[in-house]
Design a protein around this motif. Structure first.
Motif, PDB file in Angstrom:
ATOM      1  N   ASP A   1       0.885  -1.197  -0.126  1.00  0.00           N
ATOM      2  CA  ASP A   1      -0.089   0.038   0.148  1.00  0.00           C
ATOM      3  C   ASP A   1       0.931   1.330  -0.074  1.00  0.00           C
ATOM      4  O   ASP A   1       1.746   1.079   0.353  1.00  0.00           O
ATOM      5  CB  ASP A   1      -0.728  -0.136   1.222  1.00  0.00           C
ATOM      6  CG  ASP A   1      -2.322   0.678   1.090  1.00  0.00           C
ATOM      7  OD1 ASP A   1      -2.152   1.603  -0.088  1.00  0.00           O
ATOM      8  OD2 ASP A   1      -3.029   0.903   1.712  1.00  0.00           O
ATOM      9  N   SER A   2       0.245   2.438  -0.501  1.00  0.00           N
ATOM     10  CA  SER A   2       1.077   3.613  -0.615  1.00  0.00           C
ATOM     11  C   SER A   2       0.494   4.696   0.504  1.00  0.00           C
ATOM     12  O   SER A   2      -0.520   4.757   0.578  1.00  0.00           O
ATOM     13  CB  SER A   2       1.002   4.130  -1.943  1.00  0.00           C
ATOM     14  OG  SER A   2       1.686   5.396  -2.115  1.00  0.00           O
ATOM     15  N   GLY A   3       1.535   5.245   1.029  1.00  0.00           N
ATOM     16  CA  GLY A   3       1.116   6.262   1.934  1.00  0.00           C
ATOM     17  C   GLY A   3       0.622   7.343   1.427  1.00  0.00           C
ATOM     18  O   GLY A   3       0.602   7.740   0.294  1.00  0.00           O
ATOM     19  N   LYS A   4      -0.257   8.086   2.406  1.00  0.00           N
ATOM     20  CA  LYS A   4      -1.261   9.326   1.888  1.00  0.00           C
ATOM     21  C   LYS A   4      -1.289  10.191   3.233  1.00  0.00           C
ATOM     22  O   LYS A   4      -1.233   9.796   4.308  1.00  0.00           O
ATOM     23  CB  LYS A   4      -2.454   8.811   1.168  1.00  0.00           C
ATOM     24  CG  LYS A   4      -3.353   7.912   2.045  1.00  0.00           C
ATOM     25  CD  LYS A   4      -4.409   7.364   1.209  1.00  0.00           C
ATOM     26  CE  LYS A   4      -5.346   6.391   1.914  1.00  0.00           C
ATOM     27  NZ  LYS A   4      -4.578   4.987   1.793  1.00  0.00           N
ATOM     28  N   GLY A   5      -1.608  11.276   2.944  1.00  0.00           N
ATOM     29  CA  GLY A   5      -1.613  12.189   4.020  1.00  0.00           C
ATOM     30  C   GLY A   5      -0.328  12.515   4.690  1.00  0.00           C
ATOM     31  O   GLY A   5       0.752  12.707   4.325  1.00  0.00           O
ATOM     32  N   THR A   6      -0.301  11.853   6.079  1.00  0.00           N
ATOM     33  CA  THR A   6       0.621  11.855   6.767  1.00  0.00           C
ATOM     34  C   THR A   6       1.904  11.118   6.526  1.00  0.00           C
ATOM     35  O   THR A   6       2.945  11.526   6.865  1.00  0.00           O
ATOM     36  CB  THR A   6       0.195  11.377   8.341  1.00  0.00           C
ATOM     37  OG1 THR A   6      -0.987  12.390   8.761  1.00  0.00           O
ATOM     38  CG2 THR A   6       1.217  11.420   9.470  1.00  0.00           C
TER      39      THR A   6
ATOM     40  N   LEU B   1      -0.159   0.416  13.477  1.00  0.00           N
ATOM     41  CA  LEU B   1       0.987   1.298  13.492  1.00  0.00           C
ATOM     42  C   LEU B   1       0.704   2.740  13.303  1.00  0.00           C
ATOM     43  O   LEU B   1      -0.450   3.328  12.477  1.00  0.00           O
ATOM     44  CB  LEU B   1       1.949   0.631  12.433  1.00  0.00           C
ATOM     45  CG  LEU B   1       2.506  -0.762  12.453  1.00  0.00           C
ATOM     46  CD1 LEU B   1       3.049  -1.159  11.214  1.00  0.00           C
ATOM     47  CD2 LEU B   1       3.160  -1.055  13.551  1.00  0.00           C
ATOM     48  N   ASP B   2       1.820   3.454  14.162  1.00  0.00           N
ATOM     49  CA  ASP B   2       1.337   4.938  13.881  1.00  0.00           C
ATOM     50  C   ASP B   2       2.323   5.477  12.790  1.00  0.00           C
ATOM     51  O   ASP B   2       3.602   5.635  13.138  1.00  0.00           O
ATOM     52  CB  ASP B   2       1.742   5.642  15.354  1.00  0.00           C
ATOM     53  CG  ASP B   2       1.575   7.091  15.256  1.00  0.00           C
ATOM     54  OD1 ASP B   2       1.333   7.753  14.208  1.00  0.00           O
ATOM     55  OD2 ASP B   2       2.050   7.710  16.179  1.00  0.00           O
ATOM     56  N   LEU B   3       2.032   5.623  11.679  1.00  0.00           N
ATOM     57  CA  LEU B   3       2.838   6.098  10.726  1.00  0.00           C
ATOM     58  C   LEU B   3       3.412   7.632  10.677  1.00  0.00           C
ATOM     59  O   LEU B   3       4.438   7.822  10.087  1.00  0.00           O
ATOM     60  CB  LEU B   3       2.074   5.909   9.294  1.00  0.00           C
ATOM     61  CG  LEU B   3       1.636   4.532   8.889  1.00  0.00           C
ATOM     62  CD1 LEU B   3       1.004   4.437   7.583  1.00  0.00           C
ATOM     63  CD2 LEU B   3       2.805   3.376   8.963  1.00  0.00           C
ATOM     64  N   ALA B   4       2.751   8.317  11.552  1.00  0.00           N
ATOM     65  CA  ALA B   4       3.326   9.633  11.761  1.00  0.00           C
ATOM     66  C   ALA B   4       4.775   9.656  12.221  1.00  0.00           C
ATOM     67  O   ALA B   4       5.438  10.573  12.184  1.00  0.00           O
ATOM     68  CB  ALA B   4       2.276  10.489  12.568  1.00  0.00           C
ATOM     69  N   GLN B   5       5.089   8.514  12.978  1.00  0.00           N
ATOM     70  CA  GLN B   5       6.470   8.428  13.699  1.00  0.00           C
ATOM     71  C   GLN B   5       7.434   8.313  12.624  1.00  0.00           C
ATOM     72  O   GLN B   5       8.579   8.479  13.047  1.00  0.00           O
ATOM     73  CB  GLN B   5       6.250   7.211  14.746  1.00  0.00           C
ATOM     74  CG  GLN B   5       5.410   7.651  15.838  1.00  0.00           C
ATOM     75  CD  GLN B   5       5.416   6.829  16.986  1.00  0.00           C
ATOM     76  OE1 GLN B   5       6.760   6.107  17.274  1.00  0.00           O
ATOM     77  NE2 GLN B   5       4.532   6.466  17.874  1.00  0.00           N
ATOM     78  N   LEU B   6       7.034   7.836  11.412  1.00  0.00           N
ATOM     79  CA  LEU B   6       8.188   7.675  10.259  1.00  0.00           C
ATOM     80  C   LEU B   6       9.004   8.968  10.152  1.00  0.00           C
ATOM     81  O   LEU B   6      10.332   8.770   9.838  1.00  0.00           O
ATOM     82  CB  LEU B   6       7.426   7.406   8.863  1.00  0.00           C
ATOM     83  CG  LEU B   6       7.085   5.871   8.741  1.00  0.00           C
ATOM     84  CD1 LEU B   6       6.581   5.898   7.559  1.00  0.00           C
ATOM     85  CD2 LEU B   6       8.391   5.028   8.820  1.00  0.00           C
TER      86      LEU B   6
END
Length: 794
Positions: free
Chosen positions: A280-285, A390-395
């Protein structure tokens, strides 16, 4: 009857699907339907469902029908929620791949009516896909060397997006068996392109897209050796194996037909030798990141061979790719090699260029779903009874340089690095998706359930017992930035006992659920035959966006005007040596030319143009004995080629019923035997038509044309007076009717010219064609009138 919650075991296959085995606690008898519930804090309960008797006939009012068929109140409510009246349209259009069928099922939602079967990787005779020259060339160009692929294995397709929202341009599907990606355009639901991965022989059956569809994302399934080299199965082989993710560049053009995958600008990034799963591809954050499940990798062994992926101790990861960094490496000549214009970035280069990292996951991940705002990712698992959030904002704050490398040098963060939190759902899970209200839904394999999660509380808010093992999950827009909240479809891979028995194999079972209210409600069991697996996407039904006709003379695969297009009056047969080209036309109810003469051994091509412009005025074509077949939609040009190696007289005809005069659409192919010498009978004068009778027939036809025009004029007045444009369905039909009548403008001068020259047979033929356009115009207009009349009555 009570039993303790049974232990369940789920093994993950190399195709990213799940096989479920109940290991204890279930007794199946011939007289019981066993449904499992519980398996949370309470005991699992096995519930008996009374056998339903369905009456063979039912008449009377609503409640009389319900009583005669043994229907409950909830059955009536479900029927009303899924019923779409004749002439009305579904709110959503869904698309399901069929596993090894290599085809796509298009259906309406909530009616769950099958609307179309589309061939993508497999020939499909209804639309002639893989039978006419143009579509055969499309499939053949995707094959490696001279191998003719007869099937394809597909999983989750992807819809094109703009700013993360479905844009109605294209659908993409993967072929796991042959490493291909197919492109179907959504303006006509036809396959336009099939590309083959130049680096990897196979593919994971799922695909994904970036939020702007800059790239279509394809991953490997089983790891492979670079360049398909040979090596014995040993530790050296394990060290050389690689997985990979390919980013196919999607080029948008000025016209819908020019929206295509381009090899130039596409690239692949090597991955460690895991069995790759869903991407999947990230979006937004999380925009700019791409995520792929690495479901299984044994240390120093061949995954799936030396160590089973179904073992709960085998490590798994989430591959994390920095798309911008990967693009730069792919553009740098120092960091890549190139095959067929597609660049390849090695694993070492990807790590060195900070394009690749990993996050450790629990064993057995089965699916990945990213929230509409891109902040969270849900990972489901075939082992255990929980999912991971998972909290993807932490990337943004991750320091990959300090992360310890795995055995292949890829920096790998621990499982809790992205704020991982687990949510208990009561069993192994197959899939997850998001809906409009921010709800997350999870398909639990055993006990078969659809679960709605409250992510804020990290808890279940409600659930629905399905009565079957939960499989893939479909929510309209569920993988986009704008999902809806009306329906969910849970796929059932083994629909035993849900339909009338038709032998040892029945169609697979998408199960429609109403998720719009607080309570989840089962609505409908759909059956999809000829499918070995199901996965799908759905979008709001486009309003008057789909093509109902092609510009006259269109090659529908390329979208361009065909060099073989033929207009009325230019039908002909051209010969050069033993090569014969027949330029013909199809129109209700005439196939021109009616007689074609060739010699035994000639290579013959029929180039046929469908002159129709009315919706659904499709014609087919076949030649007896020669295994020739095709299908021509309005305006379409396609060709069929064969060698006339058997002498004789062979009928050819239209294979799709098009009118009451359908049987008149026929002709003959005369194949002259080798060495045949003409006789006096062959050169005898052919019969001619009586000019007086032709003139009489012409005048009779012109009288009918005048009367028909009066009917059309009266219908036009009624539609105008009743403001037809207020109803989209009626407006679409009026548009179609006008298009039909416009065709007569080109026919009238030809009639006049034939009359002036006293060529009455030709005048009659043109008058007949004029009349056919009138009939189609009147038919569309009368249907529009019927719709408006029924609307007023309601």
């Amino acid at each position: 009857m009570k039993t303790k919650c049974a232990a369940c075991a789920v093994s993950t296959t190399t195709r990213g699907r799940t096989n479920v085995a109940m290991t204890a606690g279930v007794v199946v008898t011939a007289s019981l339907t066993v449904m499992m519930s519980g398996c949370f804090e309470e005991d699992r309960k096995v519930k008996q469902e009374p056998e339903k008797t369905v009456a063979t006939e039912a008449s009377g009012g609503l409640f009389d029908v319900a009583k005669s068929r043994g229907l409950k109140e909830e059955d009536l409510a479900a029927a009303l929620k899924t019923f779409v009246p004749t002439g009305a349209r579904d709110a959503y259009v869904g698309m399901l791949t069929g596993g090894t069928s290599g085809r796509l099922v298009v259906f309406g939602m909530p009616s769950m009516r099958v609307l179309k079967i589309v061939g993508i990787f497999t020939p499909e005779p209804w639309q002639g896909f893989g039978y006419d020259d143009e579509s055969r060339a499309l499939l053949e160009s995707s094959a490696r060397e001279d191998v003719e692929y007869g099937f394809g294995e597909s999983g989750l397709p992807a819809l094109s997006e703009t700013a993360g929202v479905y844009d109605g341009v294209a659908l993409f599907a993967a072929d796991a068996a042959h490493g291909r990606v197919g492109v179907m355009h959504l303006d006509d639901f036809e396959t336009k392109q099939v590309v083959t991965n130049p680096f990897f022989l196979t593919s994971h059956p799922d695909v994904a897209v970036t939020p702007g569809t800059e790239y279509v994302i394809q991953t490997t399934a089983a790891p492979e050796l670079p360049a398909s080299e040979w090596a014995p199965v040993n530790a050296a082989l394990a060290a050389r194996l690689r997985g990979g993710v390919t980013f196919w560049r999607f080029q948008r053009g000025e016209t819908p037909s020019s929206n295509r995958i381009e090899a130039k600008g596409s690239f692949a990034v090597e991955l460690p030798p895991y069995v790759q799963g869903e991407s999947d591809s990230g979006k937004g954050t999380s925009s700019g990141w791409v995520f792929t499940i690495g479901a299984c990798r044994g240390k120093g062994v061949v995954p799936g061979v030396d160590e089973t992926c179904g073992t709960a101790s085998v490590p798994s990861v989430l591959h994390v790719i920095n798309l911008e960094a990967a693009q730069k490496l792919a553009a740098s000549t120092a960091s890549r090699d190139v095959t067929d214009d597609v660049a390849r970035v090695s694993l070492a280069r990807a790590v060195q260029g900070q394009a690749l990292g990993q996050v450790a996951l629990p064993p057995g991940p089965t699916s990945l779903s990213i929230a509409p705002d891109g902040q969270r990712a849900l990972v489901t698992f075939g082992f255990g009874t929980s999912i991971t959030v998972l909290d993807l904002a932490q990337l943004k704050s991750v320091d990959w340089s300090s992360a310890p490398p795995d055995d292949f040098g890829v920096p790998t963060l621990p499982a809790g690095a992205l704020g991982a939190q687990n949510i208990e759902v009561g069993g192994p899970t197959a899939d997850a998706a998001f809906s409009k209200a921010g709800h997350a839904y999870v398909s639990v394999v055993e006990p078969g359930r659809l679960v709605r999660l409250d992510l804020a509380r990290r808890a279940i808010s409600t659930h629905l017992d399905l009565g079957f093992s939960g499989g893939r999950l479909l929510i309209p827009g569920g993988d986009s930035a704008a999902p809806t909240g009306a329906y969910a479809v849970v796929m059932n891979t083994q629909p035993h006992g849900r339909f009338v028995s038709v032998g040892p194999v029945t169609g697979l079972n998408p199960h429609l659920v109403d998720i719009s209210e607080t309570k989840l409600v089962s609505l409908y069991d759909m059956s999809v035959p000829q499918a070995s697996g199901l996965a799908g996407v759905a979008m709001p039904a486009p309003e008057d966006a789909a093509l109902i006709r092609y510009a006259l003379g269109t090659d529908t695969r390329s979208g361009a005007l065909s060099p073989f297009r033929t207009i009325p009056g230019q039908e002909r047969v051209e010969r050069k040596g033993n090569r014969v080209h027949v330029f013909g036309t199809l129109i209700r109810s005439h196939l021109t030319p009616e007689i074609v003469e060739v010699d035994e051994g000639d290579e013959v091509t029929f180039h046929l143009t469908n002159l129709e412009q009315a919706q659904d005025q499709t014609h087919g074509f076949t030649v007896g004995t020669y295994n020739v077949h095709g299908s021509w939609e309005p305006g379409k040009v396609a060709s069929v080629t064969f060698v006339a190696d058997q002498p004789g007289v062979f009928p050819y005809y239209c294979t799709e019923f098009c009118s009451a005069l359908h049987l008149e659409m026929m002709g003959y192919l005369l194949v002259k035997p080798k060495g045949y010498k003409a006789t006096a009978e062959d050169s005898a004068e052919k019969p001619s038509f009586d000019p007086a009778k032709m003139k009489e027939a012409y005048e009779a036809k012109m009288k009918v044309i005048t009367e028909t025009q009066a009917v059309i004029d009266s219908v036009v007045k009624w539609l105008t007076d009743n403001k037809y444009e207020r109803d989209p369905r009626a407006a679409a039909l009026v548009k179609d009717a006008v298009a039909q009548l416009e065709q007569t403008k080109e026919i009238k001068p030809k009639i006049d010219a034939a009359v002036a020259a006293a060529e009455w047979q030709q005048a009659l033929l043109w008058a007949e064609q004029y009349f056919q356009y009138q009939v189609k115009c009147a038919d569309a207009g009368l249907r529009a009138k019927k719709i408006l009349s029924e609307s007023e009555a309601q």
